[in-house]
Scaffold this active site. Structure first.
Site: not given
Length: 410
Positions: A92, A366, A396
């Site tokens: 991510c 996302h 994160c």
């Protein structure tokens, strides 16, 4: 040291990441990356022969997203063949790291004009192979020392361990939707948002497709937790489950599942990019800077809990910048799950009116490898709109990591 100036940033709309349903699912990932690269070149009238590198974040580098997406997207965008490209994966955190690496190339004096960005097509089938997603990819020796479970199970585990109630997580989801709705209505994303066209020239998408402005607190409270069944599903013929993996590290933990689709990040397709230049190159070529990179940092934390590194990453990057948390005007902490942003704000005791002010990934989605670059553009636009100076972006990443960056508006 040479300064890394942000000249421009842009992003695609985020389309629902479901094959056959989202507006972008049948656009090739290289063409999605190409859209933002074309826009940066056209908007800033850059000579693409002089782009030293294109550093691209993509977490799932398989199938159409394999084969160095950064380089192929640049070629598809019509960039000169001299402009090189490379693709990286920090899960991510890939998008932030791509921009940070681009800035580092400039600050070191190795390059003068670099693009950092990313693409992720969440609608693409087989993104992590055919089997269940386990971060160790079957490395049993690693699993013995660092058992890594599913991120949704981690989110519920952290909420349980930190005593963050379901009501607080649902409120975070509600606030994200309301802030995103306001931002869209007021056109706060318009400066960076560029349309995506299909290969035949027809419009694919020109607005964010995922937000649900009609969301209510009552509706969120009625949703069932998303991860109990997943936590207990067998991953192999030996009885391994995501629950057993986290219990290997925390044997006394009794997880209360509190996350669901309404307080977790949306599954979407999208791409974003940031154009950076050295101060000397920008001055020589008439490129007007919008901001500069003030500091960058990376931090690792517990891979078993996966989601806890943003707080130490933020502290580290503040120290590197010589700033205090009170100096930061706007914060962007990626809403991978509501517990991530909620814990971040609680641990740092932040003013909530400065955090994710235009909503976050719960409302907007996302796109894994692209999100970091998108958030840097988002905070830059908002700093300009408010006439403020400093923005901090962190998120994160799997493996228990978090990259971070502080930008300073010029």
């Amino acid at each position: 040291m040479t300064e890394a100036w942000i000249i421009d940033a842009c992003r695609t709309p985020r389309g629902v990441g479901k094959a056959g349903k989202g507006a972008l699912w049948d656009v090739h990932p290289q063409q999605l990356g190409s859209a933002v690269l074309k826009a940066l070149a056209a908007r800033n009238k850059i000579d693409t022969r002089e782009v030293g590198d294109i550093i691209w974040g993509t977490s799932s580098q398989v199938g159409p997203q394999g084969g160095d997406l950064g380089r192929m997207s640049a070629l598809d965008a019509g960039y000169d063949v001299k402009s090189s490209g490379v693709t990286i994966d920090r899960f991510c955190g890939s998008g932030i790291s791509a921009v940070n690496f681009a800035a580092a190339c400039i600050m070191s004096g190795m390059e003068d004009l670099v693009i950092g960005g990313g693409t992720e097509m969440m609608s693409m089938g087989g993104r992590r192979g055919d089997g269940p997603m386990i971060m160790d990819n079957g490395n049993m020796r690693l699993r013995l020392h660092h058992p890594q479970t599913h991120q949704g199970v981690c989110a519920d585990a952290i909420a349980t361990m930190e005593n963050i109630p379901r009501e607080a997580l649902d409120e975070a989801g509600y606030v994200s939707q309301q802030r995103a709705a306001t931002a869209i209505k007021e056109g706060r994303f318009d400066k960076s948002l560029i349309p995506v066209y299909k290969e035949d020239g027809t419009l694919a998408l020109d607005r964010d497709e995922y937000p649900r402005p009609q969301t209510t607190r009552e509706g969120l409270a009625a949703l069932k937790p998303a991860f109990p069944a997943l936590a207990n599903a067998p991953l192999d013929d030996k009885g391994t489950t995501y629950l057993s993996l986290i219990l290997q590290a925390y044997p006394d933990l009794k997880i209360d599942h509190r996350h669901h689709a309404g307080n977790s990040s949306g599954v979407v397709d999208g791409s974003g990019a940031v154009l950076l230049a050295s101060d000397s190159y920008a001055k020589a070529h008439g490129l007007k800077p919008r901001a500069k990179i003030r500091a960058m940092a990376n931090m690792g934390d517990s891979p078993e809990l996966m989601l806890n590194a943003p707080v130490p990453a933020a502290k580290k990057v503040l120290e590197k910048a010589g700033l205090k948390k009170e100096d930061i005007d706007l914060w962007e902490i990626n809403e991978a799950f509501a517990v991530v942003s909620e814990k971040f704000q609680r641990d740092l005791d932040l003013d909530r009116d400065k955090v994710n002010v235009n909503g976050g990934s719960i409302a907007l989605g996302h796109p894994i490898g692209a999100t970091g670059a998108i958030l840097i553009g988002t905070v830059l636009d908002e700093l300009e709109r408010r006439g403020k100076q400093f923005g901090l972006v962190t998120m994160c990443a799997a493996g228990g990591m978090a990259p971070a960056v502080i930008i300073e508006r010029i």
